[in-house]
Design an enzyme around this catalytic site. Structure first.
Site, mmCIF file in Angstrom:
data_model
loop_
_atom_site.group_PDB
_atom_site.id
_atom_site.type_symbol
_atom_site.label_atom_id
_atom_site.label_comp_id
_atom_site.label_asym_id
_atom_site.label_seq_id
_atom_site.Cartn_x
_atom_site.Cartn_y
_atom_site.Cartn_z
ATOM 1 N N HIS A 1 0.840 -1.204 0.000
ATOM 2 C CA HIS A 1 0.000 0.000 0.000
ATOM 3 C C HIS A 1 0.875 1.253 0.000
ATOM 4 C CE1 HIS A 1 -4.171 1.670 0.708
ATOM 5 N NE2 HIS A 1 -3.393 2.742 0.711
ATOM 6 N N HIS B 1 1.142 4.889 -2.446
ATOM 7 C CA HIS B 1 0.664 5.677 -3.582
ATOM 8 C C HIS B 1 1.829 6.354 -4.281
ATOM 9 C CE1 HIS B 1 -3.634 5.272 -2.653
ATOM 10 N NE2 HIS B 1 -3.233 5.233 -1.398
ATOM 11 N N HIS C 1 -9.803 0.815 -1.572
ATOM 12 C CA HIS C 1 -9.762 1.319 -0.197
ATOM 13 C C HIS C 1 -11.136 1.084 0.438
ATOM 14 C CE1 HIS C 1 -6.206 3.365 -1.634
ATOM 15 N NE2 HIS C 1 -5.998 3.973 -0.482
ATOM 16 N N GLU D 1 -11.724 2.672 6.432
ATOM 17 C CA GLU D 1 -10.767 3.580 7.073
ATOM 18 C C GLU D 1 -11.561 4.780 7.619
ATOM 19 O OE1 GLU D 1 -8.595 5.933 4.347
ATOM 20 O OE2 GLU D 1 -6.988 6.418 5.732
ATOM 21 N N ASP E 1 1.316 4.008 2.840
ATOM 22 C CA ASP E 1 0.278 4.844 2.243
ATOM 23 C C ASP E 1 0.900 6.050 1.511
ATOM 24 O OD1 ASP E 1 -2.325 5.337 1.545
ATOM 25 O OD2 ASP E 1 -3.026 5.912 3.528
ATOM 26 N N ASP E 2 1.175 7.127 2.227
ATOM 27 C CA ASP E 2 1.731 8.350 1.629
ATOM 28 C C ASP E 2 2.850 8.904 2.520
ATOM 29 O OD1 ASP E 2 -0.222 8.812 -0.629
ATOM 30 O OD2 ASP E 2 -1.626 8.831 1.044
HETATM 31 ZN ZN LIG Z 1 -4.144 4.686 0.398
#
Ligand SMILES: [Zn+2]
Length: 347
Positions: A19, A21, A203, A206, A284-285
């Site tokens: 995961h 991006h 996704h 969350e 994630d980021d």
């Molecule tokens: Zn994400």
């Protein structure tokens, strides 16, 4: 008790990263450098106040997050920038024990600047092949649609992803604010991707809770869920996720940065593991959350007092939930076993 005190180096633990991006994988130093090159003024949250305080628990917070994301996207101007971003993401994963990476990209965000979604996908796949050669990291691409855009756009991207199935693209995702758009409207796009033989990795679970996870399962038939952490709030949903073998891409520092949980200790990893879920920790980021792959394992070790055996099992699960070829999976898992078999370093 002995194992509880064991502190093997997590950097040496082989892992798969499922995961991450594309835009959010950018190094902060690269963002600063590219912005300076092109005279782009960055908000203070991306300079002096980095990493930014986001808290997307409300829509305003999510808007702030998206604004910063747009700024980050705007600094990527040339094919060389794309090559650099992917190469650096690969180098950073390798430095932290990464052995396999699935990087998620929404080509529509870059289409205008790079000649359309197909040309941009070609560019990303070329950058991925090049980064894989130079770093030795196995890398695959997930094409992700944006749930704040029209579901017809998602169908276009699903067809695009299908055209690249078996040629570097392994999955189809759905990202952005989970509270927006109707998940049911994206079922046709996921059906296209499913028919193309892609892994389905939307996704879900969350910013919305277990009820929405059930909707995702019914409508989108996911192989993995981006996040899915909030299945911990419903024993029924968690059981369903576990029994279906749907892996959860759990991103602890992202959850805390976005205000889903107020601390790392509240990320319900033990509940998910006790419930039999397959977990793959992800960053994630990192550009916005300030922590990469290794940071997720370290944070969960510290917050939940995880044993090295549990950490090794988390790494094995990440590999099994990946799209790495089975020979690659076997080799990484053998190395995870070796990591755990090593004597604990003297303290
Ligand atoms: Zn994400």
């Amino acid at each position: 008790m002995l194992d509880r005190q064991a502190m093997r180096d997590l950097r040496e633990l082989p892992k798969a990263h499922l995961h991450l991006h594309f835009t959010g994988s950018m190094r902060h130093s690269t963002l600063l450098e590219l912005a300076a090159r092109d005279g782009i003024r960055l908000p203070e949250q991306l300079v002096a106040q980095w990493p930014p305080q986001l808290s997307a628990a409300d829509e305003k917070g999510w808007f702030r997050f998206q604004r910063l994301y747009d700024v980050a996207r705007s600094v990527l101007r040339t094919p060389d920038d794309v090559y650099r971003l992917v190469r650096e993401a690969a180098e950073d994963d390798v430095a932290e024990g990464g052995r396999w990476l699935e990087i998620q990209v929404d080509p529509s965000g870059y289409a205008a600047r790079f000649g359309g979604i197909t040309a941009f996908t070609d560019l990303v796949l070329d950058a991925v092949a090049s980064a894989s050669r130079s770093t030795g990291l196995g890398i695959a691409v997930v094409i992700a649609a944006n749930r704040t855009r029209h579901p017809l756009d998602a169908r276009t991207l699903a067809r695009l992803a299908g055209q690249y199935a078996g040629r570097g693209v392994v999955g189809f995702g759905l990202s952005n604010d989970e509270r927006r758009g109707s998940t049911l409207d994206f079922a046709p796009a996921f059906a296209i991707a499913e028919r193309a033989g892609l892994r389905l990795v939307p996704h879900g679970g969350e910013l919305r809770g277990p009820d929405h996870i059930a909707v995702c399962l019914d409508a989108l038939h996911p192989d993995r869920l981006g996040h899915g952490v909030r299945s911990a709030e419903s024993p029924e949903v968690l059981e369903r996720v576990a029994e279906a073998g749907i892996a959860l891409e759990v991103c602890p520092t992202s959850n805390v940065a976005l205000g889903v949980y107020s601390s790392l200790a509240e990320v319900p990893l033990p509940t998910l593991l006790d419930g039999g879920a397959t977990i793959a920790l992800g960053a994630d980021d990192p550009l916005l959350f300030g922590s990469r792959l290794l940071g997720q394992y370290a944070a969960m070790r510290a917050a939940h007092d995880l044993t090295d055996a549990t950490l090794a099992e988390l790494a094995r699960m990440s590999v099994r939930a990946s799209n790495a070829p089975s020979s690659v999976q076997a080799s990484i898992i053998a190395d995870i076993d070796s990591w755990l078999a090593e004597p604990v370093p003297a303290r």
